[in-house]
Design an enzyme around this catalytic site. Structure first.
Site, PDB file in Angstrom:
ATOM      1  N   GLY A  31       1.080  -1.378   0.032  1.00 38.68           N
ATOM      2  CA  GLY A  31       0.357   0.077   0.175  1.00 38.68           C
ATOM      3  C   GLY A  31       1.241   1.706  -0.584  1.00 38.68           C
ATOM      4  N   GLU A  35       3.123   6.947  -8.103  1.00 39.70           N
ATOM      5  CA  GLU A  35       3.941   6.245  -9.747  1.00 39.70           C
ATOM      6  C   GLU A  35       4.569   4.806 -10.001  1.00 39.70           C
ATOM      7  OE1 GLU A  35       1.764   8.314 -11.038  1.00 39.70           O
ATOM      8  OE2 GLU A  35       2.379   7.310 -13.204  1.00 39.70           O
ATOM      9  N   GLY A  36       5.037   4.530  -9.204  1.00 40.04           N
ATOM     10  CA  GLY A  36       6.218   3.466  -9.076  1.00 40.04           C
ATOM     11  C   GLY A  36       5.238   2.539  -8.710  1.00 40.04           C
ATOM     12  N   HIS A  37       4.340   2.077  -7.969  1.00 44.32           N
ATOM     13  CA  HIS A  37       3.201   0.732  -7.651  1.00 44.32           C
ATOM     14  C   HIS A  37       2.101   0.839  -9.378  1.00 44.32           C
ATOM     15  CE1 HIS A  37       3.962   1.358  -3.324  1.00 44.32           C
ATOM     16  NE2 HIS A  37       4.325   0.209  -3.878  1.00 44.32           N
TER      17      HIS A  37
END
Ligand code: PAF
Length: 288
Positions: A31, A35-37
């Site tokens: 969680g 932006e990476g996720h």
């Protein structure tokens, strides 16, 4: 987007998503999405018919003095982001679903020797056992065709690849592990859920990390001796406001064994350093 909090609901939802041999991509997360996720979700959407994201802050990968309680939790905001990225299912088990009876009574652990022992493994004992065990459970629970992980956690990715290979999870047409390049802020800092802990001053100083790493890589690729180059990198970080450097290591990209010089095989520069109480990690490719 559906949300599952129990294994029954998860299995039912996965069964429906799978109908007609649809493929499933899994993006495991803790969680506090950024932006990476979301880049991992987009990559999974391109490659698979449906995307399942998991959100679980895994207690067994945090040491006793680490930030488990303080780790950012923002389930509603995260769910809204996943929905707008077209994620089909959010798997959000509670601790009692993942570890019935509590993590302290859970008696099985997956330990990946070698690749998990140096670097972050040296200063975070048990961390990668916790990661490997929970990722294995997530694979069993969701049974994805592909699973997506950020290269930002390069050692984690190596541990998961080794575990999946050794436990026959990646037999052809079963499960592919996909590493996705690190997403960076405009000043080069690798995106991380922990960046939000940084004060404005430390956040500015943190950009020294990727900049100094790039300079060190240019020197090493130019033929300079890695050892003094990495010592100079550590000094630069300490001079910029970092309180300590856990490691700054040139390593073989596959085995993560430290290298004294480039060997012709793919190499990686990996750094972990602390600033204002926050531990930042980063890694970059070094041309052999
Ligand atoms: O990288 C993370 O967010 C976690 O280590 C993971 C892979 C979700 C396992 O808890």
């Amino acid at each position: 987007m559906q949300t599952a909090h129990s294994l029954d609901v998860l299995r039912n939802s996965i069964g429906k998503l799978r109908s007609g041999s649809n493929t499933i991509g899994l993006v495991p997360t803790m969680g506090a999405l950024h932006e990476g996720h979301l880049t991992l979700i987009r990559r999974a959407r391109e490659a698979c018919d449906h995307v399942v994201a998991s959100i679980f802050v895994n207690p067994t990968q945090f040491g006793p003095n680490e930030d488990l309680d303080a780790y950012p939790r923002q389930m509603e905001e995260d769910a809204a982001m996943l929905q707008s990225e077209g994620c089909a299912l959010l798997w959000a088990p509670g601790v009692e679903v993942m570890y019935p009876g509590g993590p302290e009574n859970f008696v099985t652990s997956i330990s990946v020797r070698g690749v998990s022992e140096g670097l972050c493994g040296a200063s975070r004992p048990g961390h990668f056992d916790g990661v490997a065990t929970v990722v294995n459970k997530l694979f069993n629970q969701v049974q994805p065709d592909m699973a997506f992980f950020g290269e930002k956690d390069f050692q984690q990715l190596a541990v998961i690849r080794a575990m999946a290979r050794d436990l026959d999870l990646t037999l052809p047409h079963v499960l592919s592990i996909i590493g996705v390049p690190t997403v960076r802020e405009p000043d080069g800092l690798a995106m991380s859920s922990r960046n939000r802990y940084l004060s404005p001053t430390d956040r500015d100083a943190a950009a020294t990390l990727p900049r100094a790493m790039k300079e060190a890589i240019a020197r090493i690729e130019d033929g300079q001796d890695p050892s003094p180059t990495l010592a100079a990198l550590e000094d630069e970080l300490l001079g910029a406001g970092f309180s300590s450097v856990d490691y700054a290591v040139l390593a073989d990209s596959a085995s993560l064994a430290p290298l004294n010089r480039l060997s012709g095989n793919a190499a990686r520069l990996l750094v972990a350093a602390r600033i204002g109480g926050t531990r930042l990690i980063d890694n970059m490719a070094v041309a052999g």
